[in-house]
Design a protein around this motif. Structure first.
Motif, PDB file in Angstrom:
ATOM      1  N   UNK A  97       0.630   0.350  -5.632  1.00  5.24           N
ATOM      2  CA  UNK A  97       0.321   0.807  -4.294  1.00  5.24           C
ATOM      3  C   UNK A  97      -0.572  -0.206  -3.607  1.00  5.24           C
ATOM      4  N   UNK A  98       0.007  -1.122  -2.820  1.00  2.00           N
ATOM      5  CA  UNK A  98      -0.851  -2.016  -2.054  1.00  2.00           C
ATOM      6  C   UNK A  98      -1.624  -1.195  -1.021  1.00  2.00           C
ATOM      7  N   UNK A  99      -2.712  -1.718  -0.558  1.00  2.54           N
ATOM      8  CA  UNK A  99      -3.512  -1.071   0.490  1.00  2.54           C
ATOM      9  C   UNK A  99      -4.141   0.238   0.023  1.00  2.54           C
ATOM     10  N   UNK A 100      -4.297   0.372  -1.274  1.00  3.09           N
ATOM     11  CA  UNK A 100      -4.964   1.560  -1.800  1.00  3.09           C
ATOM     12  C   UNK A 100      -5.527   1.191  -3.164  1.00  3.09           C
ATOM     13  N   UNK A 104      -1.628   6.621  -7.190  1.00  2.00           N
ATOM     14  CA  UNK A 104      -1.377   8.044  -7.015  1.00  2.00           C
ATOM     15  C   UNK A 104      -0.487   8.645  -8.107  1.00  2.00           C
ATOM     16  N   UNK A 105       0.028   7.820  -9.016  1.00  2.25           N
ATOM     17  CA  UNK A 105       0.874   8.330 -10.094  1.00  2.25           C
ATOM     18  C   UNK A 105       0.904   7.261 -11.172  1.00  2.25           C
ATOM     19  N   UNK A 124      -2.667  -8.700  -1.550  1.00  2.00           N
ATOM     20  CA  UNK A 124      -2.941  -8.265  -0.177  1.00  2.00           C
ATOM     21  C   UNK A 124      -3.338  -9.449   0.705  1.00  2.00           C
ATOM     22  N   UNK A 127      -0.216 -11.187   1.507  1.00  2.00           N
ATOM     23  CA  UNK A 127       0.514 -10.351   2.453  1.00  2.00           C
ATOM     24  C   UNK A 127       0.044 -10.617   3.889  1.00  2.00           C
ATOM     25  N   UNK A 128      -1.263 -10.801   4.051  1.00  2.00           N
ATOM     26  CA  UNK A 128      -1.858 -10.995   5.376  1.00  2.00           C
ATOM     27  C   UNK A 128      -1.168 -12.082   6.195  1.00  2.00           C
ATOM     28  N   UNK A 134       5.721  -9.148   4.037  1.00  2.00           N
ATOM     29  CA  UNK A 134       5.357  -7.818   4.523  1.00  2.00           C
ATOM     30  C   UNK A 134       6.581  -7.087   5.056  1.00  2.00           C
ATOM     31  N   UNK A 137       8.555  -5.829   2.164  1.00  2.00           N
ATOM     32  CA  UNK A 137       7.879  -4.691   1.535  1.00  2.00           C
ATOM     33  C   UNK A 137       8.082  -3.431   2.362  1.00  2.00           C
ATOM     34  N   UNK A 138       8.026  -3.570   3.677  1.00  2.00           N
ATOM     35  CA  UNK A 138       8.268  -2.427   4.562  1.00  2.00           C
ATOM     36  C   UNK A 138       9.679  -1.898   4.365  1.00  2.00           C
ATOM     37  N   UNK A 141       9.943  -0.124   1.092  1.00  2.00           N
ATOM     38  CA  UNK A 141       9.219   1.141   1.101  1.00  2.00           C
ATOM     39  C   UNK A 141       9.984   2.197   1.875  1.00  2.00           C
TER      40      UNK A 141
ATOM     41  N   UNK B  99      14.943  -0.437  11.279  1.00  2.00           N
ATOM     42  CA  UNK B  99      15.676  -1.327  10.379  1.00  2.00           C
ATOM     43  C   UNK B  99      16.905  -0.663   9.770  1.00  2.00           C
ATOM     44  N   UNK B 134       3.331  -3.777  12.596  1.00  2.00           N
ATOM     45  CA  UNK B 134       4.089  -3.720  11.344  1.00  2.00           C
ATOM     46  C   UNK B 134       3.188  -3.297  10.196  1.00  2.00           C
ATOM     47  N   UNK B 135       1.974  -3.800  10.187  1.00  2.00           N
ATOM     48  CA  UNK B 135       1.037  -3.426   9.139  1.00  2.00           C
ATOM     49  C   UNK B 135       0.789  -1.927   9.143  1.00  2.00           C
ATOM     50  N   UNK B 138       3.750  -0.032   7.866  1.00  2.00           N
ATOM     51  CA  UNK B 138       3.808  -0.121   6.402  1.00  2.00           C
ATOM     52  C   UNK B 138       2.852   0.884   5.780  1.00  2.00           C
ATOM     53  N   UNK B 141       4.139   4.367   6.176  1.00  2.00           N
ATOM     54  CA  UNK B 141       5.310   4.616   5.339  1.00  2.00           C
ATOM     55  C   UNK B 141       4.896   4.810   3.879  1.00  2.00           C
ATOM     56  N   UNK B 142       3.931   4.014   3.431  1.00  2.00           N
ATOM     57  CA  UNK B 142       3.424   4.172   2.069  1.00  2.00           C
ATOM     58  C   UNK B 142       2.794   5.554   1.898  1.00  2.00           C
ATOM     59  N   UNK B 145       5.467   8.087   1.650  1.00  5.41           N
ATOM     60  CA  UNK B 145       6.098   8.020   0.331  1.00  5.41           C
ATOM     61  C   UNK B 145       5.266   8.784  -0.694  1.00  5.41           C
ATOM     62  N   UNK B 146       3.958   8.585  -0.651  1.00 10.18           N
ATOM     63  CA  UNK B 146       3.085   9.344  -1.547  1.00 10.18           C
ATOM     64  C   UNK B 146       3.238  10.838  -1.317  1.00 10.18           C
TER      65      UNK B 146
END
Lengths: 261, 261
Positions: A97-100, A104-105, A124, A127-128, A134, A137-138, A141, B99, B134-135, B138, B141-142, B145-146
């Motif tokens: 889980x990027x950005x976290x 969660x599992x 990350x 990714x920037x 990115x 990944x979107x 996802x 998309x 976009x960030x 993302x 969306x993440x 998903x969770x």
DNA sequence: CGATATTTTGACCCGGCTCAACCCAAGTGG
DNA sequence: CCACTTGGGTTGAGCCGGGTCAAAATATCG
């Protein structure tokens, strides 16, 4: 659990990203050679044995990456032990889980697995300044989200036999496309999961899964030369039992070869 | 269905993005004033009445956007009519599949709804040169998903009473945070869904949902001044019944099932 | 008010869960 | 080589949670 033969086989089978077997389907598939060099420098491989934990639920998630070889299951477990598999990941799928900071599992290797990993912070950062990464990944996802929602229909509304039929259908389709053979009768699926893992994925018990295998076998829809090998004898019947329409093209979302659009 | 009073109230309640009530939570929340101007020029509002279709499953999806007001349900329907709600969207949530040209599920307004929409092609163009947009997409969306995966546990493993308790808990938490009141006993939830919509979300029948409401009421966990208004009388009991972790351990009390016989 | 939609309640039934035994192949140790 | 264990898989008997079908109660609205 001294099962290292399989792992040894795939260890160091490749090294540089350009030779990577999942190069054009994974999260890095849109990256230019220059961008790939950065990933190449930051990545590291790690191998796991069946049953081994790759990421722990609730634990700090310090790594993310792609499945290179093998099958990974994501599950969530309730306090009293009831468990539900919420995702099955195959080569090129993205784990973590990027950005976290907390997972969660948890992610468990079902077969011998090789992962291509990054430290989360480092990933990350990359990714920037990598829009193509990115973007991919979107895309992935969004596909995962669609797949998860499809699975919600299965869990919430389908009967046991429909669940198993749907599951086998997906695996059959996957096997056919990977082996580049027609999606038709006669496909032999080598199940990468035990009955227990299947039950956890389908929201059933092992006994029910086993009984439904029996039903399919007794009706000539499949045959089981071995409990871990399923041969599809009647694909249309399987479609019918899955509650799907065999005549409209079948695009199972969980394993859509992701690099389409 | 001539329920236009509510719609009238919110129609043109704002116009420019800077005044938007969901400005700092929606997909545009990371956008700079300059970027916002571009969105401002491309966006258009549209209002929907309860039951009205916003996006059709399998139909070409030519619009995407954010919920500004109201509640939207996403469902997937099987050929024989069985239906499963795969997502509930509240103000600031994003609707539509960028998309991808065809919507994988349909979106229905459950209450009067106002949407802030973009033509999908135009939105994707803007996305191209707006990393902050976009960030944020993302990220959202993440999170979706969770949430979807959490829901898979509910659908696959929880009992009817656990499902309803979990559902009420989520709505209670939502109501509390929105109204800025403590997350404690006494919260009154105005259900934005009919029993049928709840059943479709929980993977149950309306009858079972109704019966479980009865069980909760009979045990003093909730009260129902009106079938569409639920007051939480005992939040801890609700946590316990939901099979969730209220952080503290809850003392199991004898629980009286439906008093038939 | 009646008319229609929504919700609740009741009686009954069945699919899938539980509990328990058994099968079978692959180790393991004597 | 065989007895014993171990882990996955299958099978059977019985039960119960939640579905089905039907009807009554309650809201909502013209």
């Amino acid at each position: 659990m001294g099962e290292t033969t399989n792992l040894a086989e795939l260890r160091f089978s490749h090294d540089r990203c350009v030779d990577c077997p999942i190069r054009n389907r994974a999260v890095c598939s849109y990256s230019s050679p220059r961008q790939l060099a950065e990933l190449d420098a930051a990545k590291f491989y790690r191998d796991y044995e069946p049953g081994q934990e790759i990421i722990g639920e609730g634990e700090p998630c310090d790594a993310v990456g792609s499945v290179v070889e093998g099958v990974v299951a994501l599950h969530r477990t309730m306090e009293d032990g009831r468990r539900q598999t919420v995702g099955l990941l195959f080569p090129s799928d993205f784990v973590g889980r990027p950005l976290r900071t907390v997972a969660p599992y948890d992610a468990i290797a079902l077969t011998p697995v090789r992962m291509c990993l990054f430290h989360r912070k480092r990933f990350e950062e990359i990714l920037q300044h990598n829009p193509s990464l990115e973007r991919r990944l979107l895309e992935m996802t969004l596909d995962e989200l669609d797949a998860a929602r499809d699975w919600m229909v299965l869990l919430g509304r389908k009967t046991a036999i429909e669940k198993l039929a749907s599951f086998l259908l997906i695996l059959a389709h996957r096997t056919a496309t990977l082996d580049n053979q027609p999606f038709d009768d006669g496909i032999a699926i080598t199940l990468p999961l035990t009955r227990e893992a299947i039950a956890e994925y389908l929201g059933l018990t092992i006994e029910t899964v086993s009984r439904q295998f029996g039903v399919l076998k007794r009706n000539g829809v499949i045959s089981l030369p071995d409990p871990r090998i399923t041969v599809i004898e009647d694909l249309r019947a399987l479609f019918y039992l899955a509650g799907e329409d065999p005549d409209q093209e079948f695009e199972p979302r969980p394993f859509r070869p992701a690099a389409n659009a």
